[in-house]
Design an enzyme around this catalytic site. Structure first.
Site, PDB file in Angstrom:
ATOM      1  N   HIS A 157    -132.974  17.092 -16.680  1.00  0.00           N
ATOM      2  CA  HIS A 157    -134.334  16.944 -16.162  1.00  0.00           C
ATOM      3  C   HIS A 157    -135.039  18.282 -16.294  1.00  0.00           C
ATOM      4  O   HIS A 157    -134.398  19.339 -16.378  1.00  0.00           O
ATOM      5  CB  HIS A 157    -134.294  16.513 -14.703  1.00  0.00           C
ATOM      6  CG  HIS A 157    -133.754  15.134 -14.504  1.00  0.00           C
ATOM      7  ND1 HIS A 157    -133.926  14.433 -13.328  1.00  0.00           N
ATOM      8  CD2 HIS A 157    -133.044  14.312 -15.318  1.00  0.00           C
ATOM      9  CE1 HIS A 157    -133.360  13.257 -13.421  1.00  0.00           C
ATOM     10  NE2 HIS A 157    -132.803  13.153 -14.633  1.00  0.00           N
ATOM     11  N   GLU A 207    -136.533  20.123 -14.213  1.00  0.00           N
ATOM     12  CA  GLU A 207    -136.204  21.084 -13.151  1.00  0.00           C
ATOM     13  C   GLU A 207    -134.857  21.757 -13.408  1.00  0.00           C
ATOM     14  O   GLU A 207    -134.735  22.979 -13.280  1.00  0.00           O
ATOM     15  CB  GLU A 207    -136.161  20.377 -11.785  1.00  0.00           C
ATOM     16  CG  GLU A 207    -137.474  19.759 -11.366  1.00  0.00           C
ATOM     17  CD  GLU A 207    -137.611  18.286 -11.758  1.00  0.00           C
ATOM     18  OE1 GLU A 207    -138.367  17.572 -11.070  1.00  0.00           O
ATOM     19  OE2 GLU A 207    -136.973  17.848 -12.743  1.00  0.00           O
ATOM     20  N   CYS A 225    -136.227  14.311  -8.247  1.00  0.00           N
ATOM     21  CA  CYS A 225    -135.298  13.233  -7.923  1.00  0.00           C
ATOM     22  C   CYS A 225    -134.190  13.797  -7.022  1.00  0.00           C
ATOM     23  O   CYS A 225    -134.130  15.002  -6.758  1.00  0.00           O
ATOM     24  CB  CYS A 225    -134.692  12.665  -9.209  1.00  0.00           C
ATOM     25  SG  CYS A 225    -133.522  13.773 -10.024  1.00  0.00           S
ATOM     26  N   CYS A 237    -132.080  16.606  -8.692  1.00  0.00           N
ATOM     27  CA  CYS A 237    -132.789  17.879  -8.817  1.00  0.00           C
ATOM     28  C   CYS A 237    -132.964  18.565  -7.470  1.00  0.00           C
ATOM     29  O   CYS A 237    -132.938  19.797  -7.393  1.00  0.00           O
ATOM     30  CB  CYS A 237    -134.126  17.669  -9.510  1.00  0.00           C
ATOM     31  SG  CYS A 237    -133.929  17.244 -11.254  1.00  0.00           S
TER      32      CYS A 237
END
Length: 186
Positions: free
Chosen positions: A76, A78, A111, A114
């Protein structure tokens, strides 16, 4: 076996300059631009993130969503931004002695995965654009994230700001959906 994670060349070029973003709105604008560019170039999902020095606004790292192109569910924006920042700082924590305070700016509320990475990364501040609801409207599942999740971060010294330039960040999610982007966790 060796695992190689590379930013798209267009995104990596941002690391070659000493860019400074004075305000939270400027930092979010930069991150939204990363997310949009990732969609338009077809190099990944509709999420962008960056790590900045909190006090100076100096750019430390960038991250874009690489889940689909690199076939890796943890890539992701992040987590990519945090990995690059820790590599550049030569430290597994961005709270190491001698380092300035760092913040993560993300184009969308993180999410569940993360949020865990943010907790352990050492950043002291998290700034978010689009909301969990915006991501869900585009088809993404953000997992078990609750108000208590953010309280947990705050109790451990991570300030959290939501909704910065939300409409612009949400527009990138909508762009991705309208272009038929892969929803890899919905």
């Amino acid at each position: 076996m060796r695992l190689l994670i590379e930013l798209p060349a267009w995104a990596a070029r941002h690391l070659d300059r000493e860019a400074v973003y004075a305000s939270e709105a400027e930092r979010m604008g930069f991150v939204i631009d990363l997310a949009r560019e990732n969609v338009l170039r077809g190099s990944g999902g509709p999420f962008g993130a960056a790590v900045f020095e909190s006090g100076t606004g100096r750019l430390v790292s960038v991250g874009v969503n690489l889940v689909v192109p690199l076939n890796n569910s943890v890539l992701h924006a992040e987590t990519v931004a945090l990995m690059v920042a820790q590599r550049r700082r030569a430290s597994y924590t961005l709270r190491a002695p001698g380092l300035p305070a760092h913040e993560l700016v993300a184009s969308c509320d993180p999410c569940a995965m993360c949020l865990g990475a943010i907790l352990w990364s050492g950043v002291r501040r998290l700034v978010c654009g689009a909301t969990r609801e915006d991501a869900a409207a585009a088809g993404f599942e953000e997992g078990p994230v609750f108000p208590a999740s953010y309280e947990y971060l705050a109790d451990r010294g991570v300030e959290v700001i939501h909704g910065v330039r939300r409409a612009e960040a949400r527009a990138v999610l909508e762009l991705y959906r309208s272009r038929g982007g892969v929803i890899y966790n919905g």
